[in-house]
Enzyme design. Sequence first.
Site, PDB file in Angstrom:
ATOM      1  N   LYS A  22       0.823  -1.197   0.000  1.00  0.00           N
ATOM      2  CA  LYS A  22       0.000   0.000   0.000  1.00  0.00           C
ATOM      3  C   LYS A  22       0.864   1.257   0.000  1.00  0.00           C
ATOM      4  O   LYS A  22       0.658   2.174  -0.805  1.00  0.00           O
ATOM      5  CB  LYS A  22      -0.912  -0.020   1.233  1.00  0.00           C
ATOM      6  CG  LYS A  22      -2.102   0.890   1.144  1.00  0.00           C
ATOM      7  CD  LYS A  22      -2.964   0.770   2.403  1.00  0.00           C
ATOM      8  CE  LYS A  22      -3.756  -0.530   2.423  1.00  0.00           C
ATOM      9  NZ  LYS A  22      -4.310  -0.833   3.760  1.00  0.00           N
ATOM     10  N   ARG A  92      -3.140   3.104   8.531  1.00  0.00           N
ATOM     11  CA  ARG A  92      -3.470   1.948   7.697  1.00  0.00           C
ATOM     12  C   ARG A  92      -2.331   0.941   7.648  1.00  0.00           C
ATOM     13  O   ARG A  92      -1.183   1.315   7.463  1.00  0.00           O
ATOM     14  CB  ARG A  92      -3.762   2.416   6.263  1.00  0.00           C
ATOM     15  CG  ARG A  92      -4.618   3.657   6.182  1.00  0.00           C
ATOM     16  CD  ARG A  92      -4.699   4.207   4.764  1.00  0.00           C
ATOM     17  NE  ARG A  92      -5.374   3.299   3.843  1.00  0.00           N
ATOM     18  CZ  ARG A  92      -5.435   3.495   2.534  1.00  0.00           C
ATOM     19  NH1 ARG A  92      -4.838   4.557   1.985  1.00  0.00           N
ATOM     20  NH2 ARG A  92      -6.070   2.637   1.771  1.00  0.00           N
ATOM     21  N   GLY A 101      -8.151  -7.621   4.408  1.00  0.00           N
ATOM     22  CA  GLY A 101      -9.013  -7.845   5.562  1.00  0.00           C
ATOM     23  C   GLY A 101      -8.330  -8.500   6.753  1.00  0.00           C
ATOM     24  O   GLY A 101      -8.960  -8.768   7.765  1.00  0.00           O
ATOM     25  N   MET A 103      -5.562  -7.334   8.450  1.00  0.00           N
ATOM     26  CA  MET A 103      -5.093  -6.386   9.459  1.00  0.00           C
ATOM     27  C   MET A 103      -6.013  -5.177   9.445  1.00  0.00           C
ATOM     28  O   MET A 103      -7.007  -5.160   8.747  1.00  0.00           O
ATOM     29  CB  MET A 103      -3.651  -6.044   9.179  1.00  0.00           C
ATOM     30  CG  MET A 103      -2.761  -7.257   9.391  1.00  0.00           C
ATOM     31  SD  MET A 103      -1.062  -6.967   8.987  1.00  0.00           S
ATOM     32  CE  MET A 103      -1.175  -6.489   7.308  1.00  0.00           C
ATOM     33  N   ARG A 336      -3.587  -1.470  -6.401  1.00  0.00           N
ATOM     34  CA  ARG A 336      -2.718  -2.651  -6.357  1.00  0.00           C
ATOM     35  C   ARG A 336      -3.122  -3.562  -7.497  1.00  0.00           C
ATOM     36  O   ARG A 336      -4.224  -3.431  -8.046  1.00  0.00           O
ATOM     37  CB  ARG A 336      -2.862  -3.379  -5.020  1.00  0.00           C
ATOM     38  CG  ARG A 336      -4.249  -3.944  -4.818  1.00  0.00           C
ATOM     39  CD  ARG A 336      -4.345  -4.744  -3.535  1.00  0.00           C
ATOM     40  NE  ARG A 336      -5.749  -4.977  -3.238  1.00  0.00           N
ATOM     41  CZ  ARG A 336      -6.281  -4.972  -2.028  1.00  0.00           C
ATOM     42  NH1 ARG A 336      -5.535  -4.730  -0.980  1.00  0.00           N
ATOM     43  NH2 ARG A 336      -7.552  -5.211  -1.841  1.00  0.00           N
ATOM     44  N   HIS A 454      -3.630 -41.075   3.876  1.00  0.00           N
ATOM     45  CA  HIS A 454      -4.086 -41.922   2.777  1.00  0.00           C
ATOM     46  C   HIS A 454      -5.200 -41.237   1.986  1.00  0.00           C
ATOM     47  O   HIS A 454      -5.156 -41.139   0.764  1.00  0.00           O
ATOM     48  CB  HIS A 454      -4.571 -43.269   3.335  1.00  0.00           C
ATOM     49  CG  HIS A 454      -5.093 -44.197   2.284  1.00  0.00           C
ATOM     50  ND1 HIS A 454      -6.425 -44.271   1.952  1.00  0.00           N
ATOM     51  CD2 HIS A 454      -4.450 -45.047   1.454  1.00  0.00           C
ATOM     52  CE1 HIS A 454      -6.584 -45.147   0.980  1.00  0.00           C
ATOM     53  NE2 HIS A 454      -5.393 -45.643   0.660  1.00  0.00           N
ATOM     54  N   SER A 763      14.760 -41.641  -7.074  1.00  0.00           N
ATOM     55  CA  SER A 763      13.553 -40.838  -6.978  1.00  0.00           C
ATOM     56  C   SER A 763      13.370 -40.534  -5.493  1.00  0.00           C
ATOM     57  O   SER A 763      13.299 -41.449  -4.678  1.00  0.00           O
ATOM     58  CB  SER A 763      12.366 -41.614  -7.532  1.00  0.00           C
ATOM     59  OG  SER A 763      11.197 -40.859  -7.366  1.00  0.00           O
ATOM     60  N   CYS A 830       9.100 -37.747  -6.142  1.00  0.00           N
ATOM     61  CA  CYS A 830       7.754 -38.259  -6.376  1.00  0.00           C
ATOM     62  C   CYS A 830       6.884 -38.126  -5.145  1.00  0.00           C
ATOM     63  O   CYS A 830       5.901 -38.814  -4.995  1.00  0.00           O
ATOM     64  CB  CYS A 830       7.807 -39.705  -6.850  1.00  0.00           C
ATOM     65  SG  CYS A 830       8.470 -40.832  -5.632  1.00  0.00           S
ATOM     66  N   TYR A 850      13.453 -34.137 -12.960  1.00  0.00           N
ATOM     67  CA  TYR A 850      11.993 -34.007 -13.058  1.00  0.00           C
ATOM     68  C   TYR A 850      11.358 -33.995 -11.673  1.00  0.00           C
ATOM     69  O   TYR A 850      11.988 -34.386 -10.685  1.00  0.00           O
ATOM     70  CB  TYR A 850      11.399 -35.149 -13.892  1.00  0.00           C
ATOM     71  CG  TYR A 850      11.488 -36.502 -13.223  1.00  0.00           C
ATOM     72  CD1 TYR A 850      10.483 -36.931 -12.363  1.00  0.00           C
ATOM     73  CD2 TYR A 850      12.569 -37.341 -13.433  1.00  0.00           C
ATOM     74  CE1 TYR A 850      10.571 -38.168 -11.721  1.00  0.00           C
ATOM     75  CE2 TYR A 850      12.666 -38.573 -12.814  1.00  0.00           C
ATOM     76  CZ  TYR A 850      11.660 -38.975 -11.945  1.00  0.00           C
ATOM     77  OH  TYR A 850      11.746 -40.178 -11.310  1.00  0.00           O
TER      78      TYR A 850
HETATM   79  P1  ADP Z   1      -7.766  -2.394   3.790  1.00  0.00           P
HETATM   80  O1  ADP Z   1      -6.358  -2.778   3.605  1.00  0.00           O
HETATM   81  O2  ADP Z   1      -8.525  -3.268   4.715  1.00  0.00           O
HETATM   82  O3  ADP Z   1      -8.469  -2.101   2.491  1.00  0.00           O
HETATM   83  P2  ADP Z   1      -7.348   0.435   4.011  1.00  0.00           P
HETATM   84  O4  ADP Z   1      -6.172   0.910   4.762  1.00  0.00           O
HETATM   85  O5  ADP Z   1      -7.219   0.407   2.547  1.00  0.00           O
HETATM   86  O6  ADP Z   1      -7.732  -0.998   4.575  1.00  0.00           O
HETATM   87  O7  ADP Z   1      -8.561   1.295   4.423  1.00  0.00           O
HETATM   88  C1  ADP Z   1      -9.878   0.945   4.148  1.00  0.00           C
HETATM   89  C2  ADP Z   1     -10.664   2.111   3.625  1.00  0.00           C
HETATM   90  O8  ADP Z   1     -10.582   3.214   4.505  1.00  0.00           O
HETATM   91  C3  ADP Z   1     -10.157   2.664   2.322  1.00  0.00           C
HETATM   92  O9  ADP Z   1     -10.646   1.939   1.234  1.00  0.00           O
HETATM   93  C4  ADP Z   1     -10.735   4.049   2.325  1.00  0.00           C
HETATM   94  O10 ADP Z   1     -12.055   4.018   1.874  1.00  0.00           O
HETATM   95  C5  ADP Z   1     -10.698   4.396   3.779  1.00  0.00           C
HETATM   96  N1  ADP Z   1      -9.548   5.283   4.039  1.00  0.00           N
HETATM   97  C6  ADP Z   1      -8.311   4.928   4.379  1.00  0.00           C
HETATM   98  N2  ADP Z   1      -7.520   6.023   4.504  1.00  0.00           N
HETATM   99  C7  ADP Z   1      -8.289   7.076   4.212  1.00  0.00           C
HETATM  100  C8  ADP Z   1      -8.056   8.480   4.135  1.00  0.00           C
HETATM  101  N3  ADP Z   1      -6.856   9.001   4.377  1.00  0.00           N
HETATM  102  N4  ADP Z   1      -9.089   9.265   3.786  1.00  0.00           N
HETATM  103  C9  ADP Z   1     -10.295   8.722   3.528  1.00  0.00           C
HETATM  104  N5  ADP Z   1     -10.586   7.435   3.583  1.00  0.00           N
HETATM  105  C10 ADP Z   1      -9.595   6.612   3.920  1.00  0.00           C
HETATM  106 MG    MG Z   2      -7.691  -1.072   1.098  1.00  0.00          MG
END
Ligand code: ADP
Ligand code: MG
Length: 876
Positions: A22, A92, A101, A103, A336, A454, A763, A830, A850
């Site tokens: 990210k 984040r 989802g 963390m 991503r 098994h 093998s 194998c 192989y």
């Molecule tokens: P995940 O990895 O679970 O997607 P994110 O860190 O991407 O978590 O955050 C989830 C959501 O929170 C993002 O999709 C966005 O909608 C919102 N969000 C995160 N940071 C900001 C920010 N700086 N301003 C507005 N919304 C944010």
């Molecule tokens: Mg996200």
Amino acid sequence: MNKWVYLFKEGSAEMKNLLGGKGSNLAEMTNLGLPIPQGFTVTTEACTDYYKSGKEITEEIQAQIFDSLKTLEEQQGKKFGDTENPLLVSVRSGARASMPGMMDTILNLGLNDISVEGFAKRTGNARFAYDSYRRFIQMFSDVVMEMSKTFFEGILTEAKDSKGVKFDTDLTADDLKAVIVRYKAIYKEKMGEEFPQEPTVQLMEAVKAVFRSWDNPRAIVYRRMNDIPGDWGTAVNVQAMVFGNMGNTSGTGVAFTRNPSTGEKGIYGEYLINAQGEDVVAGIRTPQPITKLAADMPKVFERFMEIANKLEAHYADMQDMEFTIEDETLYFLQTRNGKRTAPAALQIACDLVDEGKITPEEAVKRIDAKSLDQLLHPIFVPQALKDGKVLGQALPASPGAASGKVYFTADEAKKHNDDGERVILVRLETSPEDIEGMHAAEGILTVRGGMTSHAAVVARGMGTACVSGCGEIRIDEQAKVFELGGETISEGDYISLDGSTGKIYLGDISTEEAVIGGNFERIMGWADGYRTLKVRANADTPADAANAVKLGAQGIGLCRTEHMFFEPDRIPKIRRMILSTSQEAREEALNELIPFQKADFKGIYEVMEGRPVTIRFLDPPLHEFLPTDEKDIADLAADMGLSIEQIKDACTSLHEFNPMMGHRGCRLAVTYPEIARMQTRAVMEAAIEINDEKGFNIIPEIMIPLVCEKKELKYVKDIVVETAEKVKKEKNSDIKYMIGTMIEIPRAALLANEIAEEAEFFSFGTNDLTQMTFGFSRDDAGKFLDAYYKTKIFESDPFARLDQSGVGQLVEMAAKKGRSVRPNLKLGICGEHGGDPASVEFCHKIGLNYVSCSPFRVPIARLAAAQAALKENTSK
Ligand code: ADP
Ligand code: MG
Ligand code: MG
């Protein structure tokens, strides 16, 4: 001084390991000049340091965080913690590999009782300000303090109910103020202190919580399933907030540049007006399709499409993007390379090649080899699955979806399948005797056993869905019922299994066949052009062999001969052989088996059309063949002219305490050379005859299992050679043949140079080699391995993923030692590892010829072998 914190403008996509996915992409987008709320990233190294420092953030790191925060304040023209115009941030998570989802994220951080008032005044939107504060309290309590979400959801629901409204957008500023009072009260009640008002404390606690979330139980499980090392750590992104909850000219959404389930070209996604963060996926309000944005806010949509296209072109891959509109101004919050189904992955890769955006080489590198499994097995009809009730979850032992009526014995399963029913075989554990019932079943569920039990091995070979090791099941095989997930399932009731996820469902969920299309063939064709490692299959029957060839196998690396003995017309003969007391009687029984074995081998040779086939001589513990049921015992007694008591006594005398380390493998040929003679005759006659009939040039490969000593191999080899030469003379043939061995006992690996003097090929039987190196029984390891994952002693199952540092070292050493005396020694593996991408890469690296795996994994191994070769080329 180490640099622990990077402003977005200091990073780039190349810095993924340090900044996480990210963070590095936010930096990259910043550099591309896209509208990104600014911020900074605390590195993954800081996370590792946090764990090293006893879960504390050092002062040096804290100082760098506050320095960067100061820069952010200057950029934004706002102050963190200001009472009039506070800077709010999101905190984040973001690891190197995306873990959706797993963390946590906290939004609107920096608000408190006082600044929320200033914020309301400043924005002129009190409803929005209090909505932001109540969201912050809720997320902070959940993520940082680990309070259950239900407290807060309950309060919010009550507030809506008492006003008679359905959505939180219908609550006014005053309603939200009241909600906040109750939120803070419950916080104080549960935490024994006031909700923290000091923004710097909020920030540091949030950063720590994200670091901590790297090690939450669901993240640990996710990493194990996706081969993500535990020591990578997560980065933390601190980013200025933008607000999608400011009213009807604001909103938030997610979108893909192509359809992630089909790969179809074109924008795909959804958004919600007047919403923040997770509202889109929370499912309370129904989001709008992204295309509707074109009508709602045409300018914004135009800009959105422009950026989406730019991102896809920049990364040359399908993008998964998150965005927010704050009062008609568009911001991107994340991009991503999108996760996708296997069919979509192939479609997108082929399209990108056709669009000239990537090379075939790049296309091959990008496909997740493991995901190919999805293409070859049935899946649940998505609509039908939605209503399915999950009863439980265990090991995803063999992929595919299956549904049918439950039966508790192989016989019942077979019988009902013959009557046209779809059946699911449920067993405590399976044994070779169950083979026919397993064949008849759509799916197999076992209470015991791990990934190489098994049931698991046989099911994968057959391509039948299997969920194994479901210890939660309370089964009563006598009464023909089991209990799971609060339900009682009796014989004849429907259940459904997903062997790819390990989930067990109540009822009859409909499935659909997978279709292998042209994209698959195209990608596999490219892959075959890059790889040097050959791929063979483990197959015991002509049907499996034919399937293996269809999936691209270049030979058979393991043809187990014991499975041929379990068919109803053969098992009495092998039982007679085992229980005979004289060599003559044994030979007589074995002679009756020759035509069967020979026909089996001819059948396999025929479908393999001259490709190499390694035939392994009889391997399992003898007791597996003995009769257990009263009728079989009586039949055998009659057949042999003995009493039932005599048969029972004979069986008892063959009992072994630890059969896996007992009378099995080549030890059988040492004690009963006539077995090796019979099998040699069957192989040689089959090969000579089929070469004559079909004009093939088969060179039989005879493999002696479980060897631990050169003299032992020599002893058995001499028997094989003597018989083979005899057959050649009888048939007036000058056919060539090879004799090799399995390396599956650590001692054999240690003495591989001696053993190679007698063996023309090795093998590596990595299932047994793993079992014997660890001293773990592969059938029982499931019982304690979970504790090893939880305590982080192990990160993965050594039976599924080759333990490169231990077992792998034995393999590598044995390969070197073997080739030191016989440079052209042919080497393969194998075990089940032959179909695991990381293990395949290892085999490529150490120069094996192989890998051999179950037929359905052949495409995985082909692709993984190509990826290993390409990776090696780039690193050179
Ligand atoms: P995940 O990895 O679970 O997607 P994110 O860190 O991407 O978590 O955050 C989830 C959501 O929170 C993002 O999709 C966005 O909608 C919102 N969000 C995160 N940071 C900001 C920010 N700086 N301003 C507005 N919304 C944010
Ligand atoms: Mg996200
Ligand atoms: Mg073995």
